[in-house]
Design an enzyme around this catalytic site. Structure first.
Site, PDB file in Angstrom:
ATOM      1  N   HIS A 215       0.799  -1.226   0.000  1.00 21.44           N
ATOM      2  CA  HIS A 215       0.000   0.000   0.000  1.00 21.44           C
ATOM      3  C   HIS A 215       0.831   1.274   0.000  1.00 21.44           C
ATOM      4  O   HIS A 215       0.289   2.360  -0.133  1.00 21.44           O
ATOM      5  CB  HIS A 215      -0.956   0.030   1.196  1.00 21.44           C
ATOM      6  CG  HIS A 215      -0.269   0.306   2.497  1.00 21.44           C
ATOM      7  ND1 HIS A 215       0.428  -0.651   3.170  1.00 21.44           N
ATOM      8  CD2 HIS A 215      -0.149   1.446   3.222  1.00 21.44           C
ATOM      9  CE1 HIS A 215       0.940  -0.117   4.266  1.00 21.44           C
ATOM     10  NE2 HIS A 215       0.611   1.151   4.329  1.00 21.44           N
TER      11      HIS A 215
HETATM   12  C1  UD1 Z   1      -2.090   5.322   6.220  1.00 23.76           C
HETATM   13  C2  UD1 Z   1      -0.770   5.696   6.871  1.00 23.76           C
HETATM   14  C3  UD1 Z   1       0.244   4.557   6.684  1.00 23.76           C
HETATM   15  C4  UD1 Z   1      -0.329   3.244   7.171  1.00 23.76           C
HETATM   16  C5  UD1 Z   1      -1.639   2.988   6.452  1.00 23.76           C
HETATM   17  C6  UD1 Z   1      -2.258   1.686   6.907  1.00 23.76           C
HETATM   18  C7  UD1 Z   1      -0.297   8.098   6.818  1.00 23.76           C
HETATM   19  C8  UD1 Z   1       0.610   9.127   6.259  1.00 23.76           C
HETATM   20  N1  UD1 Z   1      -0.171   6.890   6.272  1.00 23.76           N
HETATM   21  O1  UD1 Z   1      -1.859   5.275   4.822  1.00 23.76           O
HETATM   22  O2  UD1 Z   1       1.404   4.844   7.426  1.00 23.76           O
HETATM   23  O3  UD1 Z   1       0.593   2.210   6.912  1.00 23.76           O
HETATM   24  O4  UD1 Z   1      -2.531   4.083   6.730  1.00 23.76           O
HETATM   25  O5  UD1 Z   1      -3.401   1.352   6.262  1.00 23.76           O
HETATM   26  O6  UD1 Z   1      -1.049   8.393   7.709  1.00 23.76           O
HETATM   27  N2  UD1 Z   1      -9.313   5.008   2.070  1.00 23.76           N
HETATM   28  C9  UD1 Z   1     -10.497   4.322   2.014  1.00 23.76           C
HETATM   29  N3  UD1 Z   1     -11.086   3.943   3.173  1.00 23.76           N
HETATM   30  C10 UD1 Z   1     -10.565   4.213   4.388  1.00 23.76           C
HETATM   31  C11 UD1 Z   1      -9.359   4.940   4.442  1.00 23.76           C
HETATM   32  C12 UD1 Z   1      -8.738   5.314   3.280  1.00 23.76           C
HETATM   33  O7  UD1 Z   1     -11.019   4.029   0.944  1.00 23.76           O
HETATM   34  O8  UD1 Z   1     -11.142   3.812   5.400  1.00 23.76           O
HETATM   35  C13 UD1 Z   1      -8.635   5.377   0.819  1.00 23.76           C
HETATM   36  C14 UD1 Z   1      -8.895   6.812   0.428  1.00 23.76           C
HETATM   37  O9  UD1 Z   1      -9.102   6.846  -0.937  1.00 23.76           O
HETATM   38  C15 UD1 Z   1      -7.593   7.510   0.795  1.00 23.76           C
HETATM   39  C16 UD1 Z   1      -6.567   6.404   0.607  1.00 23.76           C
HETATM   40  O10 UD1 Z   1      -7.249   5.200   0.968  1.00 23.76           O
HETATM   41  O11 UD1 Z   1      -7.354   8.624  -0.014  1.00 23.76           O
HETATM   42  C17 UD1 Z   1      -5.374   6.591   1.491  1.00 23.76           C
HETATM   43  O12 UD1 Z   1      -5.767   6.711   2.872  1.00 23.76           O
HETATM   44  P1  UD1 Z   1      -4.862   7.578   3.891  1.00 23.76           P
HETATM   45  O13 UD1 Z   1      -5.374   7.504   5.266  1.00 23.76           O
HETATM   46  O14 UD1 Z   1      -4.652   8.928   3.319  1.00 23.76           O
HETATM   47  O15 UD1 Z   1      -3.445   6.879   3.850  1.00 23.76           O
HETATM   48  P2  UD1 Z   1      -3.083   5.334   3.799  1.00 23.76           P
HETATM   49  O16 UD1 Z   1      -2.500   5.045   2.454  1.00 23.76           O
HETATM   50  O17 UD1 Z   1      -4.200   4.480   4.279  1.00 23.76           O
END
Ligand code: UD1
Length: 367
Positions: free
Chosen positions: A205
């Site tokens: 991821h």
């Molecule tokens: C975050 C953490 C990362 C961790 C990861 C675990 C930061 C900088 N990064 O990254 O260190 O390893 O979580 O999962 O905080 N999304 C969904 N549903 C959700 C949450 C997110 O669909 O419940 C999608 C959204 O499109 C979002 C993307 O995932 O834009 C990324 O989510 P985000 O929380 O920004 O960062 P992660 O890549 O999950």
């Protein structure tokens, strides 16, 4: 007055805050559990509360997704109002996600004692948003609760005092050991038609791996090759699923939605090998004794290599596949690191208690 406000926001936080919250309450402190809402999908958030027995959050900030600045700012704005309202003596943050750094900065400026669980980890890779979050969170924290001796060494080298940097062990391991028996009862492996030690588990991821077309294509080539040897189980984070689109993939790759905690632990425990770019999975495979190949050039968790089953393999297909064949032929032995013993949450709570009891205690040094 509220004693301890505990912040969780994203998937890797939930299993870290549970043992700390329980132990802080056992010591008689009042607590408030706050969910920032960085992760909000049922499979990225709700399932962890149900399975870990984590009580529902006392407050939900519902910040949702966004760019780094948008997400960090939303947590800061909501946390400032909340801290103003409930006046906690201490604020506990965990890990390295955007919610961690945002809450820590606001709490520090509000004059709360800030305790960082999982302090001192360093990848020394400034291109990782998590590395920026780790360094900034540590800098504004009073109490640095470190999971391993290398993390304490990093902190002392950066100039933190030795009464600030406390080796408490790994809270994630507390949760793993508490739930392992229950996880092993889950039928997830058999339900996929697979045998224990008869498949490879994959997670990806990191932006550096999944947001770049050429890198993602190389990683898929690797997975297709591995699938020719053993079936591959690939629970995909929403970010990864969106990027995978309709790229060709071996039929022996089981692409799944994100798994709950218990099923994911069961999948790790039964895997012949794990390929990942996650941080926490490097630690969990070390405790489970399962070989782990980390698809990155660096790790903030070097103890999983020196004592555990982890190996850094980068992303070059020839290198990764050579390493895969080596660990299949000759699985590495592992030793469980010091204080990864299921009592780290208690040591966190004791350290927080000591600081709360000492009016003369001082936090951040002038480095
Ligand atoms: C975050 C953490 C990362 C961790 C990861 C675990 C930061 C900088 N990064 O990254 O260190 O390893 O979580 O999962 O905080 N999304 C969904 N549903 C959700 C949450 C997110 O669909 O419940 C999608 C959204 O499109 C979002 C993307 O995932 O834009 C990324 O989510 P985000 O929380 O920004 O960062 P992660 O890549 O999950």
């Amino acid at each position: 007055m509220l004693d301890v406000l505990i912040v969780a926001g994203a998937r890797p936080n939930f299993m870290k805050v549970k043992p700390v919250l329980d132990s802080v309450e056992d010591l008689g402190f009042s607590t408030l559990l706050v969910h920032t809402g960085q992760h909000y999908d049922a499979q990225m958030s709700d399932v962890f509360f149900t399975e870990l027995g984590l009580r529902l959050p006392d407050r939900s900030l519902e910040v949702g997704s966004g760019t780094h600045a948008t997400q960090t700012a939303a947590v800061m704005t909501a946390m400032e109002a909340l801290i103003d309202e409930v006046s906690p003596r201490a604020v506990v943050v965990a890990g390295d996600v955007n919610s961690t750094v945002a809450a820590a900065i606001v709490a520090a400026k509000a004059g709360c004692i800030v305790a960082h669980v999982e302090a001192g980890l360093r990848s020394r890779d400034w291109a990782m948003p998590e590395e920026i979050n780790r360094v900034v969170t540590d800098r504004v924290s009073d109490l640095l609760l470190a999971p391993s001796p290398d993390a304490v060494e990093n902190l002392l080298r950066e100039g933190y005092r030795d009464d600030q940097a406390v080796l408490v062990g790994n809270v994630m391991v507390d949760t793993l050991l508490t739930n392992l028996d229950r996880a092993l009862e889950r039928p997830v492996v058999a339900d996929l038609g697979l045998e224990p030690a008869g498949y490879v588990l994959v997670t990806l991821h990191r932006p550096a791996n999944v947001d770049d077309d050429a890198v993602l294509a190389d990683l898929l080539r690797i997975l297709n090759e591995v699938a020719a040897d053993l079936p591959v189980v690939f629970p995909a984070h929403p970010r990864t699923l969106a990027r995978l689109g309709s790229r060709p993939m071996s039929e022996r790759i089981h692409l799944l939605e994100p798994q709950g905690y218990l099923d994911f632990v069961a999948l790790q425990a039964g895997a012949a090998c794990v390929l990942t770019d996650s941080g926490g999975i490097q630690e969990e495979t070390t405790v489970l004794g399962v070989p782990c190949l980390t698809l990155r050039d660096n790790t903030e968790r070097p103890i999983t290599i020196s004592e555990g089953t982890n190996r850094l393999v980068g992303r070059d297909p020839a290198t990764v596949l050579a390493a895969y064949r080596e660990v299949r032929a000759n699985p590495p032995a592992a030793r469980r690191p010091e204080l990864w013993d299921g009592k780290a949450g208690l040591r966190c709570a004791e350290a927080i208690s000591t600081v709360l009891a000492d009016a003369t205690w001082r936090g951040p040094t002038s480095l």
